[in-house]
Design a protein around this motif. Structure first.
Motif, PDB file in Angstrom:
ATOM      1  N   ASP A 184      15.694  53.878  35.414  1.00 20.90           N
ATOM      2  CA  ASP A 184      15.974  53.245  36.703  1.00 20.90           C
ATOM      3  C   ASP A 184      15.435  51.824  36.795  1.00 20.90           C
ATOM      4  OD1 ASP A 184      17.180  55.574  37.563  1.00 20.90           O
ATOM      5  OD2 ASP A 184      15.342  56.383  38.457  1.00 20.90           O
TER       6      ASP A 184
ATOM      7  N   GLY B 192      17.939  48.795  37.608  1.00 15.85           N
ATOM      8  CA  GLY B 192      18.334  48.761  39.012  1.00 15.85           C
ATOM      9  C   GLY B 192      17.197  48.342  39.920  1.00 15.85           C
TER      10      GLY B 192
ATOM     11  N   ALA C 144      24.359  46.350  38.070  1.00 20.48           N
ATOM     12  CA  ALA C 144      24.467  47.713  37.536  1.00 20.48           C
ATOM     13  C   ALA C 144      25.876  48.001  37.036  1.00 20.48           C
ATOM     14  CB  ALA C 144      24.066  48.723  38.612  1.00 20.48           C
TER      15      ALA C 144
ATOM     16  N   ARG D 163      26.551  46.297  33.667  1.00 21.55           N
ATOM     17  CA  ARG D 163      25.854  46.901  32.525  1.00 21.55           C
ATOM     18  C   ARG D 163      26.563  48.147  32.009  1.00 21.55           C
ATOM     19  NH1 ARG D 163      21.373  46.126  35.781  1.00 21.55           N
ATOM     20  NH2 ARG D 163      21.246  48.375  36.129  1.00 21.55           N
TER      21      ARG D 163
END
Length: 493
Positions: A91, A94, A230, A233
């Motif tokens: 995570d 992000g 995000a 990616r």
């Protein structure tokens, strides 16, 4: 003077971030942030007081800006490293993008609020409101109680901690690539923000309101870039995103340079803001995911030092260029540098970090020793014997080249690989550490990714038992009383 304001903010980060990174890795990060925020609060109170009594001069304002930059330099490594402490590895991209989005929301909304306060109540009131803004964050830090892993080893000295951070980055090609690319990006991208007041006044022909609109457009673009991060990616590599950010920023800088329309310039700045966040957030994530937690504060501080060093240097360079040749030519020149930065990726591409496991290996335990060593006892010499067949020699040498880099990166010195002249199948790896505690620290820094190298070496080792490890301590051959005797004067009577 316009460019000096931005330079005075970035310069302290360039000068002091490495010390701050060492503090972030060796002390409680929450407490470091509390000290930094409290310092900036005190500086802001002083700035408000000087403004209220009408004592502010341009150079005094730069001094206060520099001091606030010092607080930011102290705060940033702990702040950035704490993001990785709070969220799982998967995570982290992000979370970093979200952090960047929050920063850029304040960048876009803050000037508008500040301008409104100045218009209705004066500059002193704006500084006072800024002072009050530190209080909620300080309160949040007081209430936040993170759990940090305890380390039984004594804390590193500041000098040794800084040298360990420098050594780790120097021996980590992935991080070195990111730092170099971030410097080039900061150097060239700084032109847009440093010259934005001149763009608003000279190229677009507006005033403070237009400047606020342009800065807001940059901030909104940055928010959009964070939201897109995000999604991009999912189907683009890190290098492809960064290269696109370099090219996109260069094209938007060119459009900003030639545009005389507020809305067209705002559209260009939307792209600039998006590319700014895409590049810098990805640089940040790559550094964090390429660095184990024990040194992440120092790695981030070096990244920030080079990035803001580029921004500070670029702000001055493009400010001088604008003073001599105009903002338009300065922006066009910066776009050329930005395009060169994108082309550098053809040789120094950013690494992909999804498969790199930098969790600590946690397999080392201190051996039982016949001598009673203290933590500061040393120097310690380690020698490891391997049995390597002739047909495996080339592969062994290749693997040991990687082992050498890992050893030095994690604190070993005087690394050497030797071959026995009487028994050519016997190879000995040797290295030194200054003290016993540094030897223990060196082994605790080993990661699961490093274990792959050790597995390959053991597979090449053909001895009946595991490679033999010799742990020795250096000692002088002259006893202390002999030294004293040599220094005694000789009686010639």
């Amino acid at each position: 003077m316009v460019a000096l304001v931005q330079a005075s903010t970035a310069l302290p980060i360039m000068l002091f971030s490495l010390v701050s990174g060492a503090l972030a890795d060796n002390f409680n990060r929450r407490r470091v942030m509390l000290v930094a925020q409290s310092f900036m609060l005190a500086v802001s109170v002083s700035l408000s007081a000087f403004a209220y009594f009408g004592l502010i001069t341009p150079w005094l304002l730069l001094t206060f800006t520099f001091m606030l930059g010092c607080g930011t330099a102290l705060n940033n490594p702990s702040w950035q490293a704490s993001v990785g402490d709070m969220v799982p590895r998967d995570d982290l991209p992000g979370a970093v993008a979200l952090n960047s989005m929050g920063f850029n929301i304040t960048r876009s909304v803050g000037p508008a609020i500040g301008g409104a306060i100045v218009a209705f109540a004066g500059a002193a009131a704006a500084f006072a409101v800024n002072t009050l803004s530190y209080l909620p964050l300080i309160l949040a830090l007081f209430r936040w109680q993170p759990k940090y892993d305890t380390n039984p080893l004594p804390r590193e000295t500041m000098g040794r901690a800084i040298s360990a951070g420098l050594r780790y980055v120097a021996m980590s090609p992935n991080i070195a690539k990111v730092i170099f690319r971030s410097f080039v990006f900061g150097l060239s991208a700084s032109a847009v923000l440093a010259l934005l007041p001149l763009v608003a006044r000279d190229l677009v022909g507006g005033g403070p309101l237009v400047y606020g609109v342009l800065l807001g457009a940059f901030g909104i673009g940055a928010i959009g870039g964070a939201l897109l991060s995000a999604r991009l990616r999912e189907f683009m590599s890190s290098e492809a995103i960064v290269k696109s950010a370099f090219i996109g920023f260069a094209l938007s800088a060119i459009l900003t340079a030639v545009s005389t329309n507020t809305w067209l310039t705002s559209a260009a700045l939307l792209v600039s803001g998006a590319c700014w966040v895409l590049a810098l957030s990805l640089f940040n994530v790559t550094v964090q995911l390429s660095t184990p937690r024990w040194v992440v504060g120092r790695a981030l501080s070096l990244y920030q030092t080079t990035t803001f060093g580029g921004i500070a240097g670029g702000s001055w360079i493009w400010g001088q260029a604008a003073a001599e040749n105009g903002a338009e030519m300065a922006l066009l020149a910066s776009s050329v540098v930005m395009l060169i930065g994108g082309a550098i990726g053809l040789r120094y591409a950013l690494p992909e970090f999804k498969t790199l496991n930098l969790d600590p290996l946690n397999l080392f335990s201190e051996p039982l020793l016949a001598l009673d060593l203290k933590p500061r006892s040393g120097p310690i010499v380690i020698m490891i014997d391997y049995i390597i067949k002739e047909e495996d020699m080339n592969e062994f040498l290749q693997v040991m080249a990687t082992r050498r880099r890992i050893r030095i990166r994690d604190g070993a010195g005087h690394w050497a690989l030797m071959r026995d002249l009487e028994n050519p199948e016997v190879w000995t790896e040797s290295y030194h550490t200054p003290t016993w505690v540094e030897y223990v620290r060196h082994n605790q820094r080993r990661t699961k990714a490093d274990a792959i190298v050790g597995t390959r070496i053991r597979a090449l080792h053909k001895g009946d038992a595991e490679p033999r490890v010799h742990r020795m301590i250096e000692r002088q051959t002259t006893l202390p009383h002999d030294i004293a005797a040599h220094k005694m004067p000789i009686d010639m009577s």
